[in-house]
Structures are given as C-alpha cells and as structure tokens.
Design an enzyme around this catalytic site. Structure first.
Site, PDB file in Angstrom:
ATOM      1  N   HIS A   1       8.002   4.489 -16.900  1.00  0.00           N
ATOM      2  CA  HIS A   1       6.536   5.131 -17.039  1.00  0.00           C
ATOM      3  C   HIS A   1       5.540   4.506 -17.879  1.00  0.00           C
ATOM      4  O   HIS A   1       4.248   4.569 -17.472  1.00  0.00           O
ATOM      5  CB  HIS A   1       6.694   6.547 -17.136  1.00  0.00           C
ATOM      6  CG  HIS A   1       7.232   7.220 -16.058  1.00  0.00           C
ATOM      7  ND1 HIS A   1       8.519   7.758 -15.857  1.00  0.00           N
ATOM      8  CD2 HIS A   1       6.732   7.302 -14.618  1.00  0.00           C
ATOM      9  CE1 HIS A   1       8.724   8.333 -14.659  1.00  0.00           C
ATOM     10  NE2 HIS A   1       7.869   7.942 -13.840  1.00  0.00           N
TER      11      HIS A   1
ATOM     12  N   CYS B   1       5.866   4.893  -2.211  1.00  0.00           N
ATOM     13  CA  CYS B   1       4.902   5.281  -3.328  1.00  0.00           C
ATOM     14  C   CYS B   1       5.579   4.779  -4.634  1.00  0.00           C
ATOM     15  O   CYS B   1       4.848   4.708  -5.668  1.00  0.00           O
ATOM     16  CB  CYS B   1       4.545   6.614  -3.435  1.00  0.00           C
ATOM     17  SG  CYS B   1       5.908   7.569  -4.020  1.00  0.00           S
TER      18      CYS B   1
HETATM   19  C1  PEP Z   1       9.687   6.421  -7.764  1.00  0.00           C
HETATM   20  O1  PEP Z   1      10.645   7.021  -8.480  1.00  0.00           O
HETATM   21  O2  PEP Z   1       9.530   5.346  -7.204  1.00  0.00           O
HETATM   22  C2  PEP Z   1       8.217   7.252  -8.233  1.00  0.00           C
HETATM   23  C3  PEP Z   1       7.208   6.850  -7.413  1.00  0.00           C
HETATM   24  O3  PEP Z   1       8.183   8.322  -8.858  1.00  0.00           O
HETATM   25  P1  PEP Z   1       8.135   7.985 -10.551  1.00  0.00           P
HETATM   26  O4  PEP Z   1       7.933   6.597 -10.844  1.00  0.00           O
HETATM   27  O5  PEP Z   1       6.996   8.849 -11.079  1.00  0.00           O
HETATM   28  O6  PEP Z   1       9.508   8.452 -11.049  1.00  0.00           O
END
Ligand code: PEP
Ligand code: MG
Length: 590
Positions: free
Chosen positions: A198, A512
């Site tokens: 993240h 996404c």
């Molecule tokens: C993912 O896991 O691809 C996602 C979009 O969510 P995050 O990166 O916030 O876990």
C-alpha cells in the site's frame, strides 16, 4: 541541475521502480526514534534559558513554514497551503504557548519537555472528539510539536522535510508516505518494499517518484547527501558526478516533453484506433487526489479507498456527516460518472488496532471480516453512502472488500435493508438504486464467480490481493518479489474465468488492482473483454495513450495468446514482443 555536482564519490544502487519519474534532492533519513527519549523529566532547568530556547525554536520553525508556503503557493497546491497556514496558527497559538511557558516557569521543565506535555494535553483532547476535522488536526499538532522539539535538540536538520528532500527508510508505511507528501518532498527510496504494497500504491497515486528494494540505501547514505532518484529505471545515484548530472538533465527534458505529449491526449475521446469506446476510471484514496479525477478526465471513480479517511494516525472515525462530506466531494468531481465507494478495507498493512498483532495480517482480520465484527463501523459507512447517494441518483456504487464466501455478501445486503427501514423511520432520504459489487480478490470468489455474478450487480477484480493469495506470495515481501507474477498463467486463467462468469449473467466486470495501470496489461484486459479499468490518476493518461493507438482486434489476438500460455517464460517472451509493437504503435499515432 548543475548545483547537484558534489565533491563526494558517486555511487549507484539498483532497486525496483515502484513509481516512475526522475527527481533529485537532499537526503533526509526517516528518523522514527522518539524525540521524547532524551528528555530528563527529573532535572530542574533555568526558566530564562529554556524560554529563550523556545523563542528561538518558534522563530526557526516559523521561517521554515514560510519557505514551504511560498513553494506551495508557487505550485498552486491549495490544500498544501491551507495545511501550512493551519500549522503556523498552531505554532503561534496563545493558549498552547501559555501552557508551555507556564510549565517552564512554574515547574522548571526543560523547554522540550514542556512542549511535549502541553501539546499532548491538546492532542488528547482532540482524540476524544468525534469529527474527522479535529482528528486530522492531531497530525498537525504532532508535526509542529516534533519540529519544535527537534529544533531545540538541534536535530532539526535530520527531520525537517522540505521541498528539496528525498526521504530514505528501510521501508515505508502508507501513513508515512501521506505524512511526507504533506511536506511536499520530492521522492522516496527504501531498502525493501513490494510493488503492490500500500505504501507503493499511495506514492503512485500521489505521483511521488519511488525506488524500492535497494537493500542498502539507508545504510549507505548520510543526511544531506545529494541524490538522484531514477524512478523510471529503478536506480538511485548518490553524490552524482558531472557526467551523470548531464545525463539526467537530458532525461528530465525528455520527461517534460513526454508530459506535454500526454497532456495533449487528456481532452481526446476514449476510443481505440478502430473507434471502439473504452472506460477508464480513477482509483482515489485522499481528499487531495479528488481534484485529479476531473483533471485527467477519468470516467468517474472505480475505486474510492476509504481506509485513509478512517485511519487518521491510528484513530478511527465513524462520523457519518464527515463521511458524507468526503463522498460528496468525490461525487462532485466526477461530473455525473459513477463513484465506487469501497467499504472500509482495514487490516493487512493498514491496521485499525495497532496493538492487535496478527501472525498473518493479510490473511487475518481484514475488510468485510472487520466490518461484520464491528457493525458500528459498517452501519455508519452504509448510512453515509445511502444518504449521499440520494443526492446523486444512479451515481453511487458500493464495493465489498475481502469477501471469501457468499454469506458475507448476504450479511451486507441484510444490513442495507435494515438501514433503509431505520432511515425511513428517521425521515432521512436514502437511495434505493445503489449498485452492490464484490471485489474478486480471494481465489474462492473467483472460483465461484458464477455465484457471485448472480448475487451482485457488478464485479471488480483486485489483482493485487488475488495474485498474492493465488500464488501464495506476500505482496509486500521484497525477498520473494520476483515470484509476485501478476501475469502468471494461473492468475490470467482465473481472471479470464471471472470475466466469462460475469458476462454470462450480464454483469459489468472491472479491474481495479495495479495491473490495470500498466498500459500493456490494460490492452490485454480490453482484448479479454473487461468492461472497465480503474487505476491511479498518474497512470490513466498513459494507459489511454496506448489504447487509442491500438485496434480491438489486435488486443484480442494478444489476449488469446495469453489464454494459451502455460509458463511464465512464455509470457515473458510474449510481453517482450508486444512491448516492441507497442512502441511502434505509439510512434505511429504520435
Ligand atoms: C487489490 O487487492 O487489488 C485492490 C485493489 O485492493 P488493495 O490494493 O487496496 O488491497
Ligand atoms: Mg485488495
């Protein structure tokens, strides 16, 4: 850049590019040690000496903030200027200063000790207030407190982040990146880190050049060293020599030219070379980012992450009105396009309860699992969403994270039905036409994609988690980052099956995860028939540029080749070829 040439010996470190872009500046090593540690609370100090230290420190920080403000004004970053003027108000707040001076005069505290005590008195007060506005002021109070204490301890050089800083750490947390961005720093470099951790995603969404996985940078550099961050090639150059500086001057000119070319594409329509339309939405996490949705002409927001809003330096916020204000801003900036609000996805590397340690946090108390245990959070968030959706009919979509079984989705539906009754009873307007979607990020959901497609309004593939869970490769662990293969044939197969299931039930399907922000992979997804792609705003125009240069038939052929690939080696070969034809297509179209 000429002033970057130093007497020191040049050294180059190889890492991985987490966020593209070239920048340079002065090294500031992130210092996480508590500034309070060296304060001796038992000693008695001379008030006049301590008051003088306080006065000097205030003057020093005031000048520093003044410099930062001028930079922010120049770059018309309205939000940054607001934050800085708020911080200056804190610095000169009469009540706060009275309290500090009182502790110095009456209790004979050292200046740094008095500052700590007085600031913490107000921080504790704010912690117990409900609104997110007050909670976000805690960050500013802590920041000013730490700056003052460091100035007094003469440690200000190491931790005064400025618009010239390149910050170095072993690894960054998402909240550290946010904190650093508030100081308008230029770039970040770390020893470790994952491409889809993240912290990297946050830096990417804010367009902050970042190189990770250098292994040794934090040990090799000293505060004040000159450094060039090459986020395009995943390199850092410490104390560059004249030739290197010249090379990067040229690279910066090229970067500027490429930026100009991209800015010309923003206004052009989202259609492929053969005239077929495509949908590109934005991934958004911070209020500061919302204005960029419109700036890059995204088709609304495909993923509004809500964790940063809730987690203000470890504090949670369930204030419904504050949430409504945040969501309303996102909707207003989306010009009638959909806004997909993801329910709170804390857990993993975004923890709600810092003391609750888990052996495997990414497999632990995350996303919908937290919300079903903390109904207060779930209900407050759903209420805010349903109420704001009434103001923007047909525009709001809810996305449920970390679902692993259909019962979790059923529980959310039950909560929504219950909430409609409650809101009706309270005479509160709530929307009935909010689409409810599921994140496909746990393999069980992808395997049962038929079932989830039948029982939801849309699906959105979270490739970051899907890859980590399917391949059993921790997305943030740099030791095994070479195994985090998003285009692994098994990941591709799972995505392809999910797309087929969604379309069987006429449900829209999007991606996404970070894969969508890679132009080549975005083209593969269009070839596979994915309906919408959502990505950080800094990458959106680059994706659009490539999609506009290709025909759908071409992308379909690419996707079919991926369907047949059985090994990652084969995939590498295909990608190398496509990269070549991609460059040719872009050259022809520009
Ligand atoms: C993912 O896991 O691809 C996602 C979009 O969510 P995050 O990166 O916030 O876990
Ligand atoms: Mg995820």
């Amino acid at each position: 850049m000429d002033d970057l040439v130093t007497e020191g010996k040049e050294s180059v470190l190889d890492g991985i590019s987490a966020v593209t872009g070239i920048t340079s500046g002065k090294v500031v090593k992130l210092d996480r040690s508590s500034v309070f540690k060296s304060i001796d609370s038992s000693a008695v100090y001379h008030p006049e000496t301590e008051l003088k230290k306080l006065k000097d420190a205030i003057h020093h920080i005031d000048q520093e903030l003044g410099k930062l403000s001028r930079f922010a004004d120049h770059h018309s970053r309205e939000t940054t200027s607001d934050i800085l003027s708020m911080q200056r108000e804190i610095l000169h707040d009469p009540d706060l200063l009275d309290r500090v001076e009182h502790l110095i005069r009456e209790k004979k505290y050292a200046a740094d000790h008095a500052i700590y005590d007085a600031f913490d008195f107000y921080i504790d007060k704010l912690k117990s207030s409900a609104g997110s506005f007050f909670k976000s002021r805690i960050i500013d109070l802590r920041d000013i407190r730490n700056r003052l204490v460091r100035a007094i301890m003469q440690r200000d050089v190491s931790q005064s982040f400025t618009n010239e800083s390149v910050v170095i750490a072993d690894e960054f947390s998402p909240s550290e990146i946010i904190m650093l961005m508030r100081h308008n720093i230029r770039g970040v470099v770390s020893d470790f880190g994952g491409l889809t951790s993240h912290a990297s995603i946050v830096a990417g969404s804010l367009g902050l050049p970042m190189v990770i996985d250098t292994r040794t940078v934090s040990k090799v550099v000293q505060n004040g060293d000159v450094i060039i961050v090459d986020g395009n090639r995943g390199k850092v150059i410490i104390n560059p020599n004249k030739e290197t500086v010249q090379f990067y001057e040229q690279a910066l000119t090229e970067q500027e030219k490429a930026r100009t070319r991209l800015s010309e594409i923003v206004e052009k329509p989202n259609v492929t070379k053969c005239g077929s339309p495509f949908t590109l939405r934005a991934n958004v996490e911070f209020e500061e980012e919302i204005y960029r949705v419109n700036e890059v002409k995204a088709n609304g927001i495909g993923l509004l992450r809500t964790e940063s809003f809730f987690l203000s330096e470890g504090d949670e916020d369930i204030d419904v009105e504050a949430q409504i204000r945040f969501y309303r801003k996102a909707l207003e900036s989306s010009n009638g396009h959909p806004v997909t609000i993801r329910l709170l996805d804390v857990g993993g590397d975004k923890v709600l309860e810092p003391d609750a340690k888990e052996a495997n946090p990414f497999l632990g108390w995350r996303g919908i699992r937290v919300l079903l245990d903390r109904r207060d959070l779930l209900r407050a968030q759903l209420e805010a969403i349903l109420r704001v959706a009434a103001e923007f009919p047909g525009q709001v979509r809810i996305l449920v994270p970390m679902v692993s079984s259909i019962e979790e989705l059923d529980e959310v539906k039950t909560e929504i039905t219950r909430l409609h009754r409650v809101l009706e009873h309270r005479n509160c307007k709530a929307s009935n036409d909010v689409m409810l979607g599921v994140m496909v990020e746990v393999p069980s959901v992808a395997i049962q994609a038929d079932l989830f497609a039948r029982h939801s309004d849309f699906l959105s593939i979270g490739t970051n988690d899907l890859t980590q869970f399917l391949l059993a490769v921790d997305r943030g662990n740099s030791r095994i980052s070479h195994l985090f293969r998003q285009l692994h044939p098994a990941v591709w197969k799972m995505i392809a099956n999910t797309v087929e299931a969604a379309h069987k039930y006429d449900k829209p399907i999007g991606v996404c995860g970070e894969m969508a922000s890679n132009p080549l992979i975005a083209a593969l997804f269009i070839g596979l028939g994915i309906d919408e792609l959502s990505m950080g705003t800094p990458n959106l125009v680059r994706v659009k540029q490539l999609l506009r240069s290709l025909e759908v038939s071409e992308m379909k052929v690419w996707a079919e080749r991926m369907n047949l690939a059985e090994t990652t080696r084969e995939v590498d070969g295909l990608v190398a070829n496509w990269n070549k034809s991609k460059s040719e297509s872009l050259a022809q179209s520009s």
